[in-house]
Write a protein that holds these residues in place. Structure first.
Motif, PDB file in Angstrom:
ATOM      1  N   GLN A 416      32.990 -59.351 -84.062  1.00  0.00           N
ATOM      2  CA  GLN A 416      33.418 -58.243 -83.213  1.00  0.00           C
ATOM      3  C   GLN A 416      32.734 -58.345 -81.854  1.00  0.00           C
ATOM      4  N   GLY A 417      33.501 -58.125 -80.813  1.00  0.00           N
ATOM      5  CA  GLY A 417      32.963 -58.234 -79.470  1.00  0.00           C
ATOM      6  C   GLY A 417      32.995 -59.648 -78.939  1.00  0.00           C
ATOM      7  N   ILE A 418      33.261 -60.599 -79.839  1.00  0.00           N
ATOM      8  CA  ILE A 418      33.368 -61.999 -79.418  1.00  0.00           C
ATOM      9  C   ILE A 418      34.831 -62.418 -79.362  1.00  0.00           C
ATOM     10  N   MET A 419      35.588 -62.055 -80.388  1.00  0.00           N
ATOM     11  CA  MET A 419      37.018 -62.347 -80.427  1.00  0.00           C
ATOM     12  C   MET A 419      37.690 -61.396 -81.399  1.00  0.00           C
ATOM     13  N   THR A 420      38.971 -61.190 -81.220  1.00  0.00           N
ATOM     14  CA  THR A 420      39.760 -60.327 -82.104  1.00  0.00           C
ATOM     15  C   THR A 420      40.533 -61.190 -83.078  1.00  0.00           C
ATOM     16  N   LEU A 421      40.338 -60.949 -84.357  1.00  0.00           N
ATOM     17  CA  LEU A 421      40.988 -61.755 -85.383  1.00  0.00           C
ATOM     18  C   LEU A 421      42.353 -61.189 -85.737  1.00  0.00           C
ATOM     19  N   SER A 422      43.235 -62.081 -86.177  1.00  0.00           N
ATOM     20  CA  SER A 422      44.574 -61.694 -86.633  1.00  0.00           C
ATOM     21  C   SER A 422      44.820 -62.337 -87.987  1.00  0.00           C
ATOM     22  N   ASP A 423      46.049 -62.282 -88.453  1.00  0.00           N
ATOM     23  CA  ASP A 423      46.416 -62.947 -89.705  1.00  0.00           C
ATOM     24  C   ASP A 423      46.951 -64.352 -89.464  1.00  0.00           C
ATOM     25  N   ASN A 424      46.935 -64.791 -88.222  1.00  0.00           N
ATOM     26  CA  ASN A 424      47.486 -66.092 -87.857  1.00  0.00           C
ATOM     27  C   ASN A 424      46.335 -67.072 -87.620  1.00  0.00           C
ATOM     28  N   THR A 425      46.136 -68.010 -88.544  1.00  0.00           N
ATOM     29  CA  THR A 425      45.013 -68.943 -88.461  1.00  0.00           C
ATOM     30  C   THR A 425      45.093 -69.811 -87.212  1.00  0.00           C
ATOM     31  N   HIS A 426      46.296 -70.282 -86.885  1.00  0.00           N
ATOM     32  CA  HIS A 426      46.468 -71.138 -85.708  1.00  0.00           C
ATOM     33  C   HIS A 426      46.093 -70.381 -84.441  1.00  0.00           C
ATOM     34  N   LEU A 427      46.547 -69.143 -84.339  1.00  0.00           N
ATOM     35  CA  LEU A 427      46.239 -68.322 -83.158  1.00  0.00           C
ATOM     36  C   LEU A 427      44.748 -68.029 -83.068  1.00  0.00           C
ATOM     37  N   ASP A 428      44.132 -67.690 -84.192  1.00  0.00           N
ATOM     38  CA  ASP A 428      42.695 -67.388 -84.199  1.00  0.00           C
ATOM     39  C   ASP A 428      41.858 -68.614 -83.860  1.00  0.00           C
ATOM     40  N   THR A 429      42.281 -69.786 -84.336  1.00  0.00           N
ATOM     41  CA  THR A 429      41.556 -71.021 -84.018  1.00  0.00           C
ATOM     42  C   THR A 429      41.640 -71.312 -82.527  1.00  0.00           C
ATOM     43  N   THR A 430      42.805 -71.071 -81.938  1.00  0.00           N
ATOM     44  CA  THR A 430      42.972 -71.248 -80.499  1.00  0.00           C
ATOM     45  C   THR A 430      42.054 -70.301 -79.726  1.00  0.00           C
ATOM     46  N   LYS A 431      41.962 -69.067 -80.187  1.00  0.00           N
ATOM     47  CA  LYS A 431      41.053 -68.102 -79.553  1.00  0.00           C
ATOM     48  C   LYS A 431      39.604 -68.577 -79.643  1.00  0.00           C
ATOM     49  N   LEU A 432      39.244 -69.143 -80.790  1.00  0.00           N
ATOM     50  CA  LEU A 432      37.872 -69.596 -80.987  1.00  0.00           C
ATOM     51  C   LEU A 432      37.546 -70.780 -80.078  1.00  0.00           C
ATOM     52  N   VAL A 433      38.515 -71.648 -79.835  1.00  0.00           N
ATOM     53  CA  VAL A 433      38.289 -72.746 -78.890  1.00  0.00           C
ATOM     54  C   VAL A 433      37.937 -72.170 -77.517  1.00  0.00           C
ATOM     55  N   LYS A 434      38.656 -71.126 -77.099  1.00  0.00           N
ATOM     56  CA  LYS A 434      38.366 -70.485 -75.809  1.00  0.00           C
ATOM     57  C   LYS A 434      36.960 -69.893 -75.793  1.00  0.00           C
ATOM     58  N   VAL A 435      36.561 -69.286 -76.910  1.00  0.00           N
ATOM     59  CA  VAL A 435      35.211 -68.712 -77.015  1.00  0.00           C
ATOM     60  C   VAL A 435      34.158 -69.806 -76.873  1.00  0.00           C
ATOM     61  N   LEU A 436      34.382 -70.932 -77.539  1.00  0.00           N
ATOM     62  CA  LEU A 436      33.420 -72.033 -77.498  1.00  0.00           C
ATOM     63  C   LEU A 436      33.320 -72.661 -76.104  1.00  0.00           C
ATOM     64  N   LEU A 437      34.365 -72.479 -75.290  1.00  0.00           N
ATOM     65  CA  LEU A 437      34.360 -72.999 -73.923  1.00  0.00           C
ATOM     66  C   LEU A 437      33.811 -71.988 -72.919  1.00  0.00           C
ATOM     67  N   ASP A 438      33.592 -70.750 -73.363  1.00  0.00           N
ATOM     68  CA  ASP A 438      33.096 -69.675 -72.504  1.00  0.00           C
ATOM     69  C   ASP A 438      31.575 -69.568 -72.671  1.00  0.00           C
ATOM     70  N   SER A 439      30.829 -69.847 -71.619  1.00  0.00           N
ATOM     71  CA  SER A 439      29.361 -69.904 -71.718  1.00  0.00           C
ATOM     72  C   SER A 439      28.736 -68.588 -72.133  1.00  0.00           C
ATOM     73  N   THR A 440      29.350 -67.467 -71.776  1.00  0.00           N
ATOM     74  CA  THR A 440      28.802 -66.159 -72.162  1.00  0.00           C
ATOM     75  C   THR A 440      29.087 -65.866 -73.624  1.00  0.00           C
ATOM     76  N   LYS A 441      30.331 -66.023 -74.017  1.00  0.00           N
ATOM     77  CA  LYS A 441      30.709 -65.710 -75.400  1.00  0.00           C
ATOM     78  C   LYS A 441      30.135 -66.713 -76.395  1.00  0.00           C
ATOM     79  N   ASN A 442      30.069 -67.992 -76.001  1.00  0.00           N
ATOM     80  CA  ASN A 442      29.571 -68.972 -76.975  1.00  0.00           C
ATOM     81  C   ASN A 442      28.075 -68.798 -77.234  1.00  0.00           C
ATOM     82  N   SER A 443      27.329 -68.257 -76.242  1.00  0.00           N
ATOM     83  CA  SER A 443      25.905 -67.972 -76.460  1.00  0.00           C
ATOM     84  C   SER A 443      25.726 -66.868 -77.494  1.00  0.00           C
ATOM     85  N   LYS A 444      26.568 -65.859 -77.408  1.00  0.00           N
ATOM     86  CA  LYS A 444      26.502 -64.757 -78.379  1.00  0.00           C
ATOM     87  C   LYS A 444      26.900 -65.240 -79.761  1.00  0.00           C
ATOM     88  N   LEU A 445      27.953 -66.063 -79.806  1.00  0.00           N
ATOM     89  CA  LEU A 445      28.405 -66.608 -81.089  1.00  0.00           C
ATOM     90  C   LEU A 445      27.321 -67.482 -81.708  1.00  0.00           C
TER      91      LEU A 445
END
Length: 583
Positions: A416-445
């Protein structure tokens, strides 16, 4: 990886070092059957690779294997040697001899024989020392909290133990969190790995009547049968008379093994070979108990209720998002080809033995990846190697992130606060790639992962560093493609041994089945996805497109400047260079 291995679960007193926690978590992950294939043990280290290369040289010299197989084995062994965590530290002179010997692939028989002799020398030197080096170095790196070296050493150690005859189930259960606070626990664990094999006596009760003619036939093939009275007299262990029926007959065999599970596995291997002879000559095998009694001659103890191992094929699906929906819409020609794959996979599931299961999956893969592009005598394998490695490699990075997301959920990381999850694994994985590329969010993760599970934090940091450098991603994809090709060639040699010699010397066929099944399903699902993306109706076109997409992707990523456009970079990571401009 799941919440059962989280830091506070395995170390509630917070007294273990980070190195010890990481070691235990990685140990369990490598041996857990539910682990994703990319993080599961592959039973390969320098010692095993050298033995395989030596045996390949021997097979070539004896005319059992074509010379063109040698090149891939030499290259793979050279890479394993360069990355091995102990050989340069503990045997630098042998390392130098090895690297010099593997500079080029020998072509002439006399050169191959020379390599065989050199390998024989090195194998004889390290076969009893290698495991000791691994344990010494592992202890040092656990104290130094060097996660990457612990990771490499644990993988090599487990591979070595399985190669030497330990069972995966026993190894998984050997590291117990309930024992972590015992005095000298870690020392006792590692000392246990150095013990010699001991003698076990395996007893399997015969539940139906047998006559003297059958007993005589068994003696001819080396199957020993004793009645309960004689067993109790031969092994006077307190309490044994209470579990052995005096008047019943038992199959009995003495085997050398490290522990009970490997003892019964070893016995069944011997039993089946002898039983096959009886079946061939018309003798009907009697019904036997489902469990065995195992006696340890050294400890003068016995254990009852040991389950008799039977081959059971459980082929896990490896799916992209909505694969069934795409597959159901295939045109007639591709659908006919898919029906062959479905049939072979069903036959693999129903196979009574590991060999027949392996062959059915191989037939499915070979029939699916046929193209008219090659005409050399090794073309059957070359088309499999090129088509499969391209398909598997293109999904590699995305799957690493997808598996990481699944591990985060199982370890109950607060997203929570890092990414919003859905029931779509492909969509959520894509969101997580963006998080891992974001220096602020990836530090929190990263912080959340490190607090929850040390291994998960290590995996998160690896992905952040990887995705942050497109050149590293390119190298990672290319290296994975090369490893898949080498592994496929290993499987092809096993396939040839089974088909042409009715035998194979690979001790870990079940592991090969697991990886082969993963390659098949990843290739099939990837191909169907490409059909959907390109509106093509021909798998030959699809395989060509996949290979071109692979080459274009690794080349584009290797330029290194694509990260400036995050959306384009993301699209390339997911779909590849040939499709990044599609909306």
């Amino acid at each position: 990886m799941d919440k059962r291995s989280n830091n506070l679960v395995i170390d509630p007193k917070k007294t273990l070092s980070e190195g010890e926690i990481f070691f235990a978590q990685r140990w369990w992950e490598l041996l857990d059957v539910s682990t994703h294939d990319n993080h599961y043990v592959n039973c390969l280290n320098l010692h095993i690779a050298l033995v395989e290369l030596r045996n390949t040289c021997k097979d070539i010299l004896e005319g059992e294997t074509y010379k063109w197989h040698l090149d891939s084995v030499v290259k793979e062994t050279r890479e394993i040697a360069k990355n091995d965590p102990v050989i340069q530290l503990h045997a630098p002179h042998y390392y130098n001899i090895l690297i010099k010997s593997l500079q080029n692939t020998p072509q002439q028989d006399k050169e191959i024989y020379k390599l065989y002799l050199q390998l024989n020398l090195i194998v004889k030197y390290i076969e009893s020392r290698y495991i000791k080096w691994l344990i010494v170095q592992l202890n040092k790196e656990i104290k130094n909290t060097n996660f990457s070296k612990i990771d490499s050493l644990v993988n090599c150690l487990i591979s070595e133990l399985i190669y030497r005859g330990w069972s995966i189930n026993t190894l998984f259960n050997l590291i117990k969190k309930e024992d972590f606070y015992k005095k000298n626990y870690w020392r006792s664990v590692f000392v246990n790995f150095l013990k010699s094999k001991q003698k076990y006596i395996c007893l399997i009760k015969i539940n139906t009547e047998i006559n003297e003619k059958f007993i005589d036939a068994c003696s001819y093939v080396g199957l020993n049968i004793l009645d309960g009275n004689n067993i109790v007299r031969k092994y006077p262990i307190p309490g044994l008379e209470n579990v052995i029926s005096n008047n019943s007959k038992y199959y009995i065999e003495e085997v050398e093994a490290y522990e009970r599970n490997s003892a019964i596995n070893r016995y069944i291997e011997q039993f089946v070979r002898k039983e096959d002879i009886l079946r061939f000559y018309g003798y009907k095998s009697p019904k036997v108990a489902q469990n065995a009694t195992i006696i340890s001659e050294k400890e003068l103890k016995f254990v009852t209720g040991v389950q008799i191992p039977k081959f059971s094929s459980s082929l896990s699906p490896v799916a992209l998002e909505k694969p069934l929906e795409f597959a159901s819409k295939l045109p007639p020609e591709p659908m006919n080809l898919m029906q062959k794959v479905y049939r072979q996979c069903r036959q693999a599931e129903e196979s009574p033995s590991a060999e027949s299961c392996f062959l059915n999956i191989w037939v499915a893969l070979e029939s699916f990846t046929k193209t008219d592009e090659y005409s050399e005598k090794e073309s059957d394998f070359v088309r499999i190697r090129d088509n499969v490695s391209s398909a598997v490699a293109m999904g590699y990075i995305f799957n690493l992130v997808r598996y990481f997301l699944a591990d985060c959920k199982r370890c109950q990381v607060d997203l929570q606060g890092i990414m919003t999850l859905s029931d779509n694994t492909h969509l959520d994985t894509t969101k997580l790639v963006k998080v891992l590329l974001d220096s602020t969010k990836n530090s929190k993760l990263l912080s959340e992962c490190q607090i929850k599970n040390t291994l998960l934090g290590y995996r998160c940091e690896q992905l952040i560093n990887l995705l942050g450098d497109p050149k590293k991603v390119s190298e990672k994809i290319r290296n994975h493609s090369r490893r898949v090709q080498w592994h496929l060639q290993r499987m092809y040699r096993v396939r040839n041994s089974i088909v042409h010699s009715a035998n194979h010397d690979n001790q870990n066929l079940n592991l090969l089945i697991r990886h082969l099944n993963s390659y098949l399903r990843s290739t099939v699902n990837g191909s169907i996805f490409y059909l959907y993306k390109t509106n093509s109706t021909n798998f030959d076109e699809i395989f060509y497109t996949m290979k071109q997409n692979y080459e274009a992707t690794v080349d584009l990523l290797n330029e290194g400047n694509i990260k400036s456009n995050i959306e384009m970079y993301l699209k390339i990571l997911i779909d590849g260079a040939l499709f990044f401009d599609e909306k």
